[in-house]
Design a protein around this motif. Structure first.
Motif, PDB file in Angstrom:
ATOM      1  N   ALA A  32       0.834  -1.205   0.000  1.00 23.08           N
ATOM      2  CA  ALA A  32       0.000   0.000   0.000  1.00 23.08           C
ATOM      3  C   ALA A  32       0.866   1.253   0.000  1.00 23.08           C
ATOM      4  CB  ALA A  32      -0.907   0.005   1.220  1.00 23.08           C
ATOM      5  N   ASP A  33       0.354   2.290  -0.642  1.00 22.24           N
ATOM      6  CA  ASP A  33       1.011   3.600  -0.594  1.00 22.24           C
ATOM      7  C   ASP A  33       0.746   4.285   0.738  1.00 22.24           C
ATOM      8  OD1 ASP A  33       1.993   3.814  -3.453  1.00 22.24           O
ATOM      9  OD2 ASP A  33      -0.149   3.496  -3.797  1.00 22.24           O
ATOM     10  N   VAL A  34      -0.436   4.051   1.297  1.00 17.32           N
ATOM     11  CA  VAL A  34      -0.841   4.651   2.570  1.00 17.32           C
ATOM     12  C   VAL A  34      -1.523   3.578   3.403  1.00 17.32           C
ATOM     13  CG1 VAL A  34      -2.204   6.449   3.697  1.00 17.32           C
ATOM     14  CG2 VAL A  34      -1.194   6.897   1.449  1.00 17.32           C
ATOM     15  N   LEU A  35      -1.158   3.502   4.677  1.00 12.18           N
ATOM     16  CA  LEU A  35      -1.809   2.584   5.606  1.00 12.18           C
ATOM     17  C   LEU A  35      -2.393   3.382   6.760  1.00 12.18           C
ATOM     18  CD1 LEU A  35       1.290   0.912   4.997  1.00 12.18           C
ATOM     19  CD2 LEU A  35      -0.425  -0.831   5.430  1.00 12.18           C
ATOM     20  N   CYS A  36      -3.668   3.144   7.039  1.00 13.30           N
ATOM     21  CA  CYS A  36      -4.346   3.794   8.162  1.00 13.30           C
ATOM     22  C   CYS A  36      -4.589   2.744   9.247  1.00 13.30           C
ATOM     23  CB  CYS A  36      -5.678   4.384   7.717  1.00 13.30           C
ATOM     24  SG  CYS A  36      -5.523   5.745   6.545  1.00 13.30           S
ATOM     25  N   PHE A  37      -4.127   3.024  10.448  1.00 11.50           N
ATOM     26  CA  PHE A  37      -4.229   2.076  11.551  1.00 11.50           C
ATOM     27  C   PHE A  37      -5.073   2.659  12.680  1.00 11.50           C
ATOM     28  CE2 PHE A  37      -0.064   1.009   9.638  1.00 11.50           C
ATOM     29  CZ  PHE A  37      -0.210  -0.359   9.459  1.00 11.50           C
TER      30      PHE A  37
END
Length: 233
Positions: A32-37
């Motif tokens: 992924a280019d961006v990971l939201c946790f």
């Protein structure tokens, strides 16, 4: 541009074993280019005082931006965004909350996943229905004020047919990436409800959406491939 949202439960898996490396093993292959946790722990005693924002950032070789929403002694937990894109702004928003403070981390990026600019908001709503409605309305104000294109990712703690999720979509015009298939994301070993979302603004479109199988948390990661919606340009 590929984005993933994942409530890690402080790296606590379905086997009741806590392992941040296992979280990394789950998300790294997704590229992924961006990971939201969500539910990221920072030096909490019951997590072995592990600095999970630092551990995840280092293991994934990405900048990790963390918003601590709840302080517990020297530690706390909250939401985080990991990205390789150029960060041009970070804004921490605190949402109306009851016993447990909730928030929304807004990060503005440049040159990420083929997009020149992107705003990403990572959030985690509360457990009370009235509280979630207040959080939906507050988040809608944040979305309307933020630069677009924009993605909102997170654990909203209710299904898509419930009032707060519907209210957020109505007020913002965001599109639910998995609305058509409506695949369950919780509980990971026997998913029966969808409470984890990737939502995007009209100037984007979803090319592919996947709910990823994993027992590293009690939630399943949601992956979405997004690009510019040329029809709105």
């Amino acid at each position: 541009m590929r984005i993933v949202t994942y409530n890690t439960r402080g790296s606590l898996g379905m086997d009741n074993r806590r392992s941040t490396p296992r979280i990394v093993e789950t998300v790294r292959p997704l590229a992924a280019d961006v990971l939201c946790f969500q539910e990221i722990h920072s030096r909490l005693p019951w997590s072995g005082r592990e600095d999970q924002p630092r551990a995840l950032g280092e293991a994934l070789d990405r900048r990790f931006l963390f918003q601590r929403n709840l302080n517990l002694g020297f530690g706390g937990y909250g939401v985080g965004i990991a990205t390789r894109g150029q960060v041009v702004a970070q804004v921490e928003h605190f949402l109306p909350s009851g016993k447990e403070q909730r928030g929304a981390l807004e990060v503005r990026l440049q040159n990420v996943g083929g997009l020149r600019a992107l705003t990403v908001i990572c959030t985690h709503w509360g457990l009370d229905e009235t509280e979630r409605m207040q959080q939906a309305e507050a988040l809608a104000d944040i979305v309307r004020a933020a630069p677009h294109p924009l993605v909102v990712c997170g654990d909203l703690n209710e299904s898509a047919d419930k009032p707060a999720v519907r209210r957020l979509l109505t007020l913002t015009g965001l599109t639910d990436a998995d609305a058509m298939q409506n695949r369950a994301t919780f509980v990971a070993d026997n998913p029966n409800v969808r409470i984890d979302y990737a939502l995007y603004s009209p100037d984007l479109r979803a090319r592919y959406v996947e709910v990823v199988e994993s027992l590293a948390s009690d939630h399943l990661p949601v992956l979405a491939d997004l690009d510019r919606n040329d029809e709105t340009v």
